[in-house]
Design a protein around this motif. Structure first.
Motif, short mmCIF file in Angstrom:
data_model
loop_
_atom_site.label_atom_id
_atom_site.label_comp_id
_atom_site.label_asym_id
_atom_site.label_seq_id
_atom_site.Cartn_x
_atom_site.Cartn_y
_atom_site.Cartn_z
N THR A 128 19.95 9.24 -50.17
CA THR A 128 18.69 9.61 -49.51
C THR A 128 18.91 10.78 -48.56
OG1 THR A 128 19.01 8.01 -47.73
CG2 THR A 128 17.74 7.27 -49.63
N LYS A 129 17.92 11.66 -48.50
CA LYS A 129 17.98 12.83 -47.62
C LYS A 129 16.73 12.87 -46.75
CE LYS A 129 21.25 14.32 -50.52
NZ LYS A 129 22.66 14.05 -50.22
N VAL A 130 16.91 13.24 -45.50
CA VAL A 130 15.75 13.37 -44.62
C VAL A 130 15.11 14.72 -44.87
CG1 VAL A 130 14.93 13.43 -42.24
CG2 VAL A 130 16.77 11.87 -42.88
N LYS A 131 13.87 14.71 -45.31
CA LYS A 131 13.16 15.96 -45.59
C LYS A 131 12.59 16.54 -44.30
CE LYS A 131 10.14 18.71 -48.01
NZ LYS A 131 10.44 19.70 -49.03
N LYS A 132 11.96 15.71 -43.49
CA LYS A 132 11.46 16.18 -42.19
C LYS A 132 11.23 15.01 -41.26
CE LYS A 132 6.58 15.97 -43.33
NZ LYS A 132 5.27 16.50 -43.34
N THR A 133 11.17 15.32 -39.97
CA THR A 133 10.80 14.31 -38.98
C THR A 133 9.64 14.85 -38.14
OG1 THR A 133 12.38 15.12 -37.38
CG2 THR A 133 13.13 13.35 -38.81
N PHE A 134 8.84 13.98 -37.64
CA PHE A 134 7.75 14.38 -36.76
C PHE A 134 7.37 13.22 -35.86
CE2 PHE A 134 4.45 12.15 -39.28
CZ PHE A 134 5.08 12.04 -40.50
N THR A 135 6.69 13.52 -34.76
CA THR A 135 6.30 12.44 -33.86
C THR A 135 4.86 12.02 -34.16
OG1 THR A 135 5.70 14.14 -32.26
CG2 THR A 135 7.82 13.08 -31.96
N PRO A 136 4.65 10.71 -34.19
CA PRO A 136 3.30 10.24 -34.50
C PRO A 136 2.38 10.42 -33.29
CG PRO A 136 4.70 8.38 -33.98
CD PRO A 136 5.58 9.61 -33.91
N ASP A 137 1.15 10.66 -33.54
CA ASP A 137 0.18 10.74 -32.45
C ASP A 137 -0.56 9.41 -32.39
OD1 ASP A 137 -1.43 11.51 -30.46
OD2 ASP A 137 -2.74 12.77 -31.69
N LEU A 138 -0.17 8.59 -31.41
CA LEU A 138 -0.77 7.27 -31.31
C LEU A 138 -2.08 7.28 -30.54
CD1 LEU A 138 2.40 5.12 -30.48
CD2 LEU A 138 1.38 5.54 -32.70
N LYS A 139 -2.25 8.32 -29.73
CA LYS A 139 -3.40 8.30 -28.80
C LYS A 139 -4.72 8.35 -29.53
CE LYS A 139 -1.20 9.84 -24.72
NZ LYS A 139 -1.20 9.67 -23.40
N LYS A 140 -5.64 7.57 -29.02
CA LYS A 140 -6.98 7.56 -29.57
C LYS A 140 -7.94 7.87 -28.43
CE LYS A 140 -6.49 4.07 -33.17
NZ LYS A 140 -6.81 2.67 -33.51
N SER A 141 -9.04 8.48 -28.76
CA SER A 141 -10.04 8.71 -27.71
C SER A 141 -11.09 7.62 -27.84
CB SER A 141 -10.65 10.10 -27.84
OG SER A 141 -11.04 10.30 -29.18
N GLY A 142 -10.68 6.42 -27.46
CA GLY A 142 -11.58 5.27 -27.60
C GLY A 142 -12.51 5.14 -26.40
N VAL A 143 -13.31 4.10 -26.47
CA VAL A 143 -14.24 3.77 -25.39
C VAL A 143 -13.48 2.94 -24.36
CG1 VAL A 143 -16.43 2.63 -24.86
CG2 VAL A 143 -16.02 3.57 -27.16
N LYS A 144 -13.71 3.19 -23.07
CA LYS A 144 -13.12 2.31 -22.05
C LYS A 144 -14.24 1.91 -21.08
CE LYS A 144 -9.68 3.43 -18.89
NZ LYS A 144 -8.28 3.84 -18.64
N VAL A 145 -14.47 0.62 -20.99
CA VAL A 145 -15.53 0.17 -20.11
C VAL A 145 -14.96 -0.70 -18.99
CG1 VAL A 145 -17.29 0.21 -21.91
CG2 VAL A 145 -16.00 -1.88 -21.52
N VAL A 146 -15.58 -0.63 -17.83
CA VAL A 146 -15.18 -1.49 -16.73
C VAL A 146 -16.14 -2.67 -16.68
CG1 VAL A 146 -14.82 -1.63 -14.25
CG2 VAL A 146 -14.22 0.46 -15.47
N ALA A 147 -15.54 -3.87 -16.69
CA ALA A 147 -16.36 -5.08 -16.79
C ALA A 147 -16.93 -5.45 -15.43
CB ALA A 147 -15.53 -6.22 -17.36
N ASP A 148 -18.03 -4.80 -15.02
CA ASP A 148 -18.67 -5.15 -13.76
C ASP A 148 -19.44 -6.45 -13.91
OD1 ASP A 148 -17.75 -2.89 -12.45
OD2 ASP A 148 -19.34 -1.66 -13.33
N ASP A 149 -20.09 -6.58 -15.04
CA ASP A 149 -20.85 -7.81 -15.30
C ASP A 149 -20.27 -8.45 -16.56
OD1 ASP A 149 -24.06 -8.98 -14.94
OD2 ASP A 149 -22.90 -9.43 -16.75
N THR A 150 -19.65 -9.61 -16.38
CA THR A 150 -18.94 -10.25 -17.49
C THR A 150 -19.86 -10.51 -18.70
OG1 THR A 150 -17.46 -11.31 -15.94
CG2 THR A 150 -17.50 -12.23 -18.14
N GLY A 151 -21.04 -11.00 -18.43
CA GLY A 151 -21.98 -11.34 -19.51
C GLY A 151 -22.36 -10.11 -20.31
#
Lengths: 267, 335
Positions: free
Chosen positions: A228-251
């Motif tokens: 086996t030969k390594v053809k290339k290496t690269f770093t994965p991009d794990l970051k997502k631009s998801g939604v982030k909410v602060v739970a002020d009201d649990t319900g």
């Protein structure tokens, strides 16, 4: 009961960072450790030795600095250590590595007598392949038990082991000699005491080079001997631009989250 | 090398059924075989395989090779390696895809070593290298910090294990009919040195097949104490999911190692992953970041888990989880 434990010195991947400019791994300054699964394997071998007598030998393939990892194995209960090191071994993939290790093992057996059990960690945390253990078993033509959580001697010639499947465990028996690859065990590996640390620091660690392995086929080692030969290496991009909410009201928060799950047909 | 043709998918059997990953691999297998102009062949080894053969046939291979006999009633490294070795020598495939399960990762290296060929473990992407026409095997290393693309240019078959859950099964078409080749292959005496004594089934519900779960709810250090895993079980129950955990919770002794997700635990790729009270160390991310949708619940707004989350909730999980579980149950019941 004579055991050989194959260990690998690996970078502590918990300490690895990505260079934000070049997008490559920063390995400088990252501490080297004994591959954690190899430490579980060593502890398993040492425990068997404590019950049944015999010796525990550790072996590692790597550069001169891997002696440091071997010394920490001596601290943690191994009786003697060998480094398998040669420029000709550089660039080996798992097939070439396992071939070199099996040659070194046979070389050691001439000096130390036959090994009954050969232990490896289930995989190394840098390469994550889990291939070297089974490949050593195949090179030697002996049995393998992978993903082992527990092992005990049934009699002089047979071991009994608990092996982890994907969703079950199974009890297996096999004739010695055999290769065992070890998962995280129920107990933690020992660290040794001051006395064993002092002894490990003074211990001589012989180096096994390609020249000493008279039987070795040089077309099967190093970069050239690796299929086996390594053809290339690269770093994965794990970051997502998801939604982030602060739970002020649990319900409200729960309603919104459940609606989101329903929206993506998760529920 | 040129005499090696066709792409094989190894279908792993567990409890008489085809494991999901083998069926999944027929999807990329079809794509790659079409690109190289080869046949897609499914290989099944086991005992009493008629139902499995029908299931596999419906998922689109051109041909099926079957070894169905008592010798293979349960997975055994030596027996199964023997069978695969014989089949490879007879039919000379160019490529073999194997699911990266524990048994797949057990037979893969044993077989590739016997055949003196290359094996790439735990692939998460498969393609064809344009320059050489070889399979381009892409896999994570360094605990998910780095990806590498590997080729096996000079030896055949080129073999790879592929992680469960990466590819989706093609829709079953029960009308399909393809040739089935049957091979006998009795295992020669002396081949098998390992004996199965007992299978310890998942009696206590402790063992969970996280690799194949569609929904996983995981708990971490934020739970504070072992009893609080009841919150995780409750949400998992509401969502019809399995229970996972971070290493911290396992090391603290709150839950068994079998549930651990991450670098020294399992790698999972469910449709939905819910991380509760898990900060998101790189080792944990390495085990779950490929999940389709990640939901994070954590009281620390700066927890790295939020970087990979599709939907993050900053707040007290002991309030949010019961409310969420109740709301999900209400929606599911249609009330």
């Amino acid at each position: 009961m004579n055991s050989l434990v194959c260990i690998k010195q690996v970078p502590d991947t918990t300490e690895i960072k990505i260079d934000p400019v070049t997008n490559t791994l920063i390995r400088a300054g990252v501490p080297s450790i004994v591959n954690p699964f190899d430490s579980y394997a060593l502890e398993m071998a040492v425990r068997l030795k404590e019950q049944h007598g015999g010796t525990v030998t550790v072996m590692s393939m790597g550069p001169e600095q891997a002696k440091e990892a071997l010394r920490s194995c001596l601290t943690a209960g191994a009786d003697r250590a060998y480094l398998v090191s040669d420029r000709a071994f550089g660039g080996s993939d798992t097939l070439a590595t396992s071939y070199i290790l099996s040659c070194a093992l046979q070389y050691l057996e001439q000096e130390l007598g036959k090994f009954d059990l050969i232990f490896c960690g289930k995989q190394a945390i840098d390469g994550d392949t889990g291939q070297v253990g089974p490949e050593i078993a195949e090179h030697l033509g002996i049995a393998q038990l992978t993903y082992v959580a527990e092992v005990e001697m049934k009699n002089d010639k047979t071991i009994r082991a608990v092996r982890e499947g994907d969703s079950y465990r199974e009890v297996l028996e096999t004739d010695l000699p055999a290769v065992i690859t070890v998962i995280k065990t129920a107990w933690e590996p020992r660290h040794g005491n001051l006395k064993s640390k002092m002894a490990a620091r003074r211990a001589e660690i012989p180096v096994i080079t390609a020249g000493q392995l008279s039987q070795i086929d040089v077309t099967r080692i190093g970069l050239k001997g690796s299929p086996t030969k390594v053809k290339k290496t690269f770093t994965p991009d794990l970051k997502k631009s998801g939604v982030k909410v602060v739970a002020d009201d649990t319900g409200d928060c729960a309603c919104n989250a459940a609606a989101y799950l329903a929206g993506i047909k998760a529920i | 090398m040129s005499e090696h043709r066709n792409l094989w998918v190894y279908i792993e059997i567990e409890n008489g059924k085809a494991k999901s990953v083998g069926l999944e691999l027929l999807e990329p297998g079809r794509r790659l075989a079409d690109q190289t102009g080869e046949k897609l062949v499914a290989v099944i080894i086991g005992k009493d395989l008629e139902a499995v053969i029908r299931e596999v046939m419906s998922r689109g291979p051109d041909e099926i090779i079957v070894v169905d006999r008592e010798d293979y009633s349960y997975y055994n490294t030596e027996a199964y390696t023997y069978a695969m070795e014989q089949l490879v020598k007879k039919y000379r495939p160019s490529t073999i895809l194997i699911g990266a399960t524990n048994n797949g990762r057990d037979i893969g290296p044993r077989l590739s070593c016997r055949l003196s060929t290359g094996l790439t473990a735990d692939c998460t992407a498969l393609g064809i290298d344009e320059e050489s026409g070889n399979i381009a095997w892409t896999r994570p290393a360094f605990g998910g910090n780095l990806m590498a693309t590997i080729l096996c240019p000079d030896s055949r078959p080129q073999i790879g294990t592929v992680r469960p859950g990466v590819f989706k099964k093609v829709k079953a078409d029960s009308a399909r009919s393809v040739p089935v080749i049957r091979e006998e292959l009795p295992v020669p005496a002396g081949t098998v040195r390992t004996r199965l004594i007992e299978v310890i089934e998942d009696l206590a519900g402790e063992m969970v097949n996280l690799e194949e779960a569609q929904v996983i709810v995981s708990g971490g250090r934020g739970l504070g104490k072992p009893e609080n895993f009841s919150y995780i079980h409750d949400l998992a129950d509401a969502m019809g999911g399995a229970v996972g955990s971070s290493r911290a919770a396992v090391d603290a002794g709150w839950i068994g190692h079998i549930h651990q997700i991450g670098q020294t635990g399992k790698t999972v790729q469910p449709r939905i992953y819910v991380a509760c009270g898990i900060s998101g160390a790189i080792q944990h991310l390495a085990g779950m970041s490929s999940s389709d949708i990640i939901i994070a619940i954590n009281s620390d707004p700066d927890a790295p888990i939020f970087d990979v989350a599709d939907y993050g909730i900053v707040g007290n999980l002991f309030e949010i989880i019961p409310a969420l579980a109740a709301e999900i149950r209400r929606l599911k019941s249609g009330a």
